[in-house]
Design an enzyme around this catalytic site. Structure first.
Site, short mmCIF file in Angstrom:
data_model
loop_
_atom_site.label_atom_id
_atom_site.label_comp_id
_atom_site.label_asym_id
_atom_site.label_seq_id
_atom_site.Cartn_x
_atom_site.Cartn_y
_atom_site.Cartn_z
N SER A 130 4.83 -2.07 1.02
CA SER A 130 4.57 -1.73 2.00
C SER A 130 5.33 -2.30 3.27
O SER A 130 5.03 -3.52 3.29
CB SER A 130 3.27 -2.03 2.39
OG SER A 130 2.17 -1.60 3.29
N TYR A 157 -4.98 -5.33 1.95
CA TYR A 157 -4.21 -4.20 0.69
C TYR A 157 -2.87 -4.65 1.15
O TYR A 157 -2.06 -5.27 0.34
CB TYR A 157 -4.48 -3.20 1.32
CG TYR A 157 -3.03 -2.09 1.36
CD1 TYR A 157 -3.19 -2.10 0.24
CD2 TYR A 157 -2.43 -1.79 2.52
CE1 TYR A 157 -1.60 -0.81 -0.80
CE2 TYR A 157 -0.72 -0.87 1.64
CZ TYR A 157 -1.02 -0.56 0.89
OH TYR A 157 0.20 0.35 0.58
#
Length: 324
Positions: A130, A157
């Site tokens: 990501s 995350y």
């Protein structure tokens, strides 16, 4: 006969599109997904329903953190290529449900790597990372590069995604497991995730409800259309590291768009104007993202084709068709 490609997260947004592309080029695909309720499971089931009647696809409802089950599946089908897209997504959700990220993103990634490293003749593991690993920092007018610092994640995350990269690096070093981590930049388009801003904005605008604009509209994102993302995934899959190594590659559009500009573009696609409520930045959010994709382009010829206005129009048309 060539072994099937294993795609984890096959009921997810990116996984669903990747499976369709692989099938379209004649690959056999095995998809796995737990189909949890992080967002509407009916949307995930509807994605899976689009595979009905397509030859070459089989689906297993499975938790990727179940290491024994994943390993057994890889052995049974002599899997040599994996596209690992299953993960617990979302920055804000991680503030309230941290252990979901520990299981899906950390234990799940380890489970997949273990299955791959024991597979005979294994060729390539491509997995989802990501852009959030870069943390919150100014772009300075230049794209984030893969060798930029990634030591200050601002959400759990992001921390789990960076941890996955480090785990993969260690497995490449220890076992010669060929891997490519793809740092996705704000993927959008038809069949997308309802927790993403463009999706939730569309829902509220069409209902006549106000939208909450965080960061007071000053944030910017490198919005990347789903078809362009899949181009990059397939390109990376087809170009494994020359040595049994691990690498990370950015995959984005390289054209950051301000949040207010995105909303204006979405309003034109929908044909309605949003009532906006300005809010401060939320914990875990970053100010801007901007992908330098020169490495992926050099490797695969990657070149995004769909600009934001076209992509959001495709999404708006799909949304009206799906929800009525």
């Amino acid at each position: 006969m060539t072994a099937p490609v294993l795609v984890t997260g096959a009921a997810g947004f990116i996984g669903h599109a990747t499976v369709h592309r692989l099938l379209a080029r004649g690959e056999r695909v095995i998809g796995i997904d737990i189909v949890n309720d992080y967002y509407d499971p009916a949307l995930k089931e509807a994605r899976l329903a689009t595979f009905a009647g397509i030859e070459g696809f089989t689906f297993h409802r499975m938790d990727i953190a179940d290491a024994e089950a994943v390993a057994a599946l890889v052995r049974a089908h002599c899997i040599t290529r994996v596209v690992h897209l299953a993960a617990q997504a979302g920055v804000r959700y991680s503030l309230e449900n941290p252990f979901a990220y520990e299981r899906s993103n950390l234990a799940g990634h380890l489970s997949v790597m273990e299955a791959c490293r024991h597979a005979e003749g294994f060729e390539h593991l491509v997995y989802a990372s990501s852009s959030s690993v870069y943390g919150d920092r100014p772009t300075g007018g230049a794209g984030f590069r893969e060798d930029d610092p990634t030591v200050s994640p601002v959400s759990l995350y992001a921390a789990t995604k960076r941890a996955c990269e480090l785990m993969s690096h260690s497995y490449a070093h220890l076992y010669g497991l060929p891997q490519t981590g793809l740092r996705f930049f704000t993927v959008y388009g038809p069949w997308g995730r309802p927790d993403m801003a463009y999706f939730s904005f569309t829902q509220k605008i069409l209902r006549g409800e106000p939208i909450e604009v965080y960061g007071e509209g000053k944030m910017a994102r490198d919005f990347t259309y789903i078809d362009d993302i899949v181009d990059g995934i397939i390109g990376a899959l087809d170009h494994p590291p020359a040595a049994k190594d691990h690498r990370v590659l950015n995959i984005g559009d390289s054209h950051p768009v301000g949040l207010l500009d995105m909303i204006e573009t979405l309003e034109r696609a929908i044909g309605r104007t949003a009532e906006k409520i300005m809010r401060p930045m939320q914990p875990g959010d970053v100010t801007a993202t901007f992908a330098d994709v020169s490495r992926l382009r050099a490797l695969t010829g990657y070149k995004p084709k769909v600009m934001l206005a076209e992509g959001l129009q495709h999404f708006a048309d799909w949304y009206r068709g799906y929800y009525g």
